[in-house]
Enzyme design. Structure first.
Site, PDB file in Angstrom:
ATOM      1  N   LYS A 284     -41.124  23.542 -48.163  1.00 39.60           N
ATOM      2  CA  LYS A 284     -40.431  22.323 -48.576  1.00 39.60           C
ATOM      3  C   LYS A 284     -39.609  22.504 -49.840  1.00 39.60           C
ATOM      4  O   LYS A 284     -38.526  21.923 -49.976  1.00 39.60           O
ATOM      5  CB  LYS A 284     -41.447  21.199 -48.767  1.00 39.60           C
ATOM      6  CG  LYS A 284     -42.083  20.710 -47.466  1.00 39.60           C
ATOM      7  CD  LYS A 284     -43.070  19.593 -47.733  1.00 39.60           C
ATOM      8  CE  LYS A 284     -43.572  18.971 -46.445  1.00 39.60           C
ATOM      9  NZ  LYS A 284     -44.296  19.916 -45.590  1.00 39.60           N
TER      10      LYS A 284
ATOM     11  N   GLU B   3     -43.085  15.409 -56.152  1.00 37.58           N
ATOM     12  CA  GLU B   3     -41.863  14.620 -56.073  1.00 37.58           C
ATOM     13  C   GLU B   3     -42.152  13.156 -56.381  1.00 37.58           C
ATOM     14  O   GLU B   3     -43.290  12.688 -56.273  1.00 37.58           O
ATOM     15  CB  GLU B   3     -41.198  14.757 -54.707  1.00 37.58           C
ATOM     16  CG  GLU B   3     -41.933  14.154 -53.549  1.00 37.58           C
ATOM     17  CD  GLU B   3     -41.200  14.347 -52.236  1.00 37.58           C
ATOM     18  OE1 GLU B   3     -40.367  15.257 -52.148  1.00 37.58           O
ATOM     19  OE2 GLU B   3     -41.467  13.593 -51.284  1.00 37.58           O
TER      20      GLU B   3
ATOM     21  N   HIS C  83     -50.429   9.029 -44.372  1.00 34.06           N
ATOM     22  CA  HIS C  83     -49.272   9.891 -44.108  1.00 34.06           C
ATOM     23  C   HIS C  83     -49.195  10.360 -42.656  1.00 34.06           C
ATOM     24  O   HIS C  83     -48.365  11.208 -42.323  1.00 34.06           O
ATOM     25  CB  HIS C  83     -49.258  11.102 -45.051  1.00 34.06           C
ATOM     26  CG  HIS C  83     -49.332  10.741 -46.494  1.00 34.06           C
ATOM     27  ND1 HIS C  83     -48.331  10.044 -47.138  1.00 34.06           N
ATOM     28  CD2 HIS C  83     -50.301  10.944 -47.428  1.00 34.06           C
ATOM     29  CE1 HIS C  83     -48.663   9.852 -48.405  1.00 34.06           C
ATOM     30  NE2 HIS C  83     -49.855  10.379 -48.606  1.00 34.06           N
TER      31      HIS C  83
ATOM     32  N   ARG D  49     -38.932  22.047 -34.728  1.00 39.38           N
ATOM     33  CA  ARG D  49     -39.628  22.011 -33.438  1.00 39.38           C
ATOM     34  C   ARG D  49     -39.390  20.654 -32.806  1.00 39.38           C
ATOM     35  O   ARG D  49     -38.745  19.775 -33.386  1.00 39.38           O
ATOM     36  CB  ARG D  49     -41.128  22.206 -33.653  1.00 39.38           C
ATOM     37  CG  ARG D  49     -41.706  21.209 -34.664  1.00 39.38           C
ATOM     38  CD  ARG D  49     -43.213  21.236 -34.730  1.00 39.38           C
ATOM     39  NE  ARG D  49     -43.748  20.506 -35.870  1.00 39.38           N
ATOM     40  CZ  ARG D  49     -43.893  19.188 -35.936  1.00 39.38           C
ATOM     41  NH1 ARG D  49     -43.498  18.423 -34.928  1.00 39.38           N
ATOM     42  NH2 ARG D  49     -44.404  18.616 -37.011  1.00 39.38           N
TER      43      ARG D  49
END
Length: 617
Positions: free
Chosen positions: A116, A200, A235, A297
């Protein structure tokens, strides 16, 4: 077009790929572990190869076993599905080096987008907007805590190799950072073999918007519009829909153009998804949407895109992998109606969504023959739900002319779901679909966090419904009581999942009564039987016994025998079905017994600890 295909996966996605491959005349090869010997994907494939024991690290994650199976069966191509090895660049390269067609993006694209932090740097350089945060190499806990302070709370800690909601922690205060970091890194190391994280800024009213992209080997890249995956729990996506509520054409055009630019930056080939986080506090605006990550994917939620575009994304994957250009250009793609998908999990909302395992004695989903209805599953009635894999057992998809039609159809399908004795989240999904904010299309990723307790509440069976169901348990000749100068008594005691309930009987009874039956409403299923007083009582948290809710591995023990604890205090952490489960003290007391050690494997209902209540003076 390739002639034979090995699917390096299991469950629902393996069955999904087999269905399209069969329609294209492609011979299919399944792989399976010990636990999956009788699985649906094994039954549906033309051929199946055993690849090892049940744990994923000894079967589905062993690249050499997958390659050996492909070579032994003469498979021309390998489709990785999602999860497992689908985003493993080394595996993709090994497949190609073996002379086998890889149904997926180039290994270099997987590598570029796989971490990421590196992906965000790449996207920023390509002109794609990214969220503020720290993406550096320094992983010292004190340094990361200082960076979080600089960014400003709340922050998200995210595993750079993570995905599927795993390896991610929301931290709202500095005091919680150290524990959250350790937990995130531990889960990341276990799930992805990489404990590296980034930090973040957490958007206060975030919406999860993603764009389906597709590229071919000729250099063409198109988008197939957006999906909204904002309804999430811890999440993990719960309900996805397409298009996104409140998305105007100007914002859609800017968002999708950014997604195509992102895919182009890595010369993308095949199906991919660009995930964005949007600040929904002022509606969807192009200048308040930032790149989050790319999934290289096919996504779990790809059916909603298929339903609104009329495109079979798996067919496109197979055609592109065979060297064909994209079947449609951008101008040929359009949005038709609205689609929603609900993920049906084998888990118990009444017990904190703990995974549920066992035999599916009843497995009846909504009527898939209804116009607009679709069900993708990898299990069947009589199948066993094991503790080794992700607990998702089906995806229920509804397509309608507008959002209201799609939502109402999906709600009906979930309400009609009957699963027993394995517990599911069907009733939770029904109540989520009925939530006023969801009905209005005003959803952000924190909705379940705020109102999830209400959504997870077990529905209350109606008196009328129980009355009609109970008549199948009462013989028509059984006297129902006698009262002087009054009509016969028409009530009786029954057991509803073992709990006594008095039911008013509305008819005579059944000449051949059943011993018990399953009663369902709103997606919830109970066992209903005549009440019989039972002198045996199980041991539960009410008497201080802390039992393992399912088979798993103890990964952390936070207390010692003799410690004083308070209600809700973390005692230990159990890892099972790819998730961490925290067990807490049921009341204030003392740890009178401790049978758990870090690293130990435990069985369901094993006594891990016992808390003795503090006696009041």
């Amino acid at each position: 077009m390739i002639k034979s295909l090995l699917i390096a996966n299991r469950g629902e996605i393996a069955c999904r790929v087999i269905r399209t491959a069969r329609a294209l005349g492609i011979r299919t090869v399944a792989v399976y572990s010990d636990a999956d010997a009788n699985a649906l994907h094994v039954q549906e494939a033309d051929e199946a190869v055993h690849i090892g024991p049940s744990p994923t690290r000894e079967s589905y994650l062993v690249a050499d076993k997958i390659l050996a199976a492909a070579k032994a069966t003469g498979a021309e191509a390998i489709h990785p599905g999602y999860g497992f090895l689908s985003e493993n660049a080394a595996f993709a390269q090994a497949v190609m080096d073996a002379g086998i067609v890889w149904v997926g993006p180039n290994p270099s694209s997987i590598t570029a987008m796989g971490l990421k932090d590196a992906a965000k740097k790449l996207m920023a350089a390509a002109g794609v907007p990214v969220t503020p945060g720290y993406m550096g190499e320094n992983q010292d806990p004190a340094f990361l805590a200082a960076e979080a302070d600089t960014i400003g709370y709340p922050v998200l800690i995210k595993a750079v190799a993570g995905g599927g909601g795993k390896g991610m922690r929301l931290v709202e205060a500095p005091a919680d950072f150290t524990d959250a970091l350790a937990s995130c890194q531990r889960e990341a190391a276990s799930s992805f073999g990489n404990a590296h994280v980034l930090i973040e800024k957490y958007i206060q009213r975030p919406r999860h918007i993603e764009v389906q992209v597709f590229g071919d080997k000729q250099g063409n890249i198109v988008h197939l519009f957006e999906r909204d995956c904002s309804l999430q729990r811890r999440h993990q996506k719960v309900i996805e829909e397409a298009p996104a509520p409140g998305m105007d054409e100007a914002t859609r055009e800017a968002l999708c153009a950014a997604a195509v630019k992102a895919a182009g930056a890595v010369d993308y080939v095949g199906a991919g998804t660009i995930e964005f986080i949007a600040d929904g506090s002022e509606g969807l605006r192009a200048d308040r949407i930032w790149f989050m990550e790319m999934n290289t994917r096919l996504q779990v939620e790809h059916p909603v895109t298929e339903e609104i575009t009329g495109v079979d994304l798996v067919e496109w994957q197979l055609r592109v992998a065979s060297g064909e250009p994209l079947p449609k250009a951008q101008g040929d793609l359009a949005i038709n109606g609205w689609a929603m998908e609900a993920r049906l999990y084998a888990e118990d909302p009444a017990k904190g969504f703990l995974p549920s395992i066992g035999k599916l004695e009843l497995f009846e989903l909504g009527d898939s023959h209804r116009d607009g209805a679709r069900i993708d599953t990898g299990v069947y009635e009589g199948a066993e739900i094991s503790p080794f894999y992700d607990p998702m057992i089906a995806k229920v998809i509804a397509h309608g002319e507008d959002r209201t039609a799609a939502r109402e159809l999906l709600r009906d399908l979930m309400s009609e779901t009957v699963v027993w004795p394995v517990k599911t989240n069907a009733s939770f999904l029904v109540q989520a679909l009925d939530h006023p904010a969801f009905v209005a299309g005003d959803v952000d990723t924190g909705l379940i966090g705020r109102d999830g307790e209400e959504m997870a509440a077990t529905p209350v069976p109606s008196a009328e419904g129980l009355s009609w169901a109970a008549m199948d348990l009462v013989p028509d000749y059984k006297p129902l009581g006698f009262r002087l100068n009054a009509p016969p008594k028409r009530t009786a005691w029954f057991a509803l999942d073992g709990e006594p309930v008095q039911v008013e009987l509305g008819a005579v009874g059944d000449p051949n009564p059943q011993q018990s039956l399953r009663y369902s409403t709103q997606g919830q299923t109970w066992n209903l039987s005549l009440w019989r007083q039972d002198a045996e009582h199980g041991t539960g948290a009410g008497d201080g016994a802390i039992l393992s809710p399912m088979p798993g591995r103890i990964i952390a023990v936070e207390v010692a025998a003799g410690d004083n604890v308070v209600k809700g205090q973390k005692l230990l952490t159990l890892e099972a079905m790819k998730m961490e489960h925290t067990l807490t003290a049921p009341f204030d007391g003392t740890v009178a017994e401790l049978n758990a050690t870090a690293g130990a494997q435990v069985q369901v209902e094993a006594l891990l600890a016992r808390i003795e209540a503090v006696e009041e003076a």
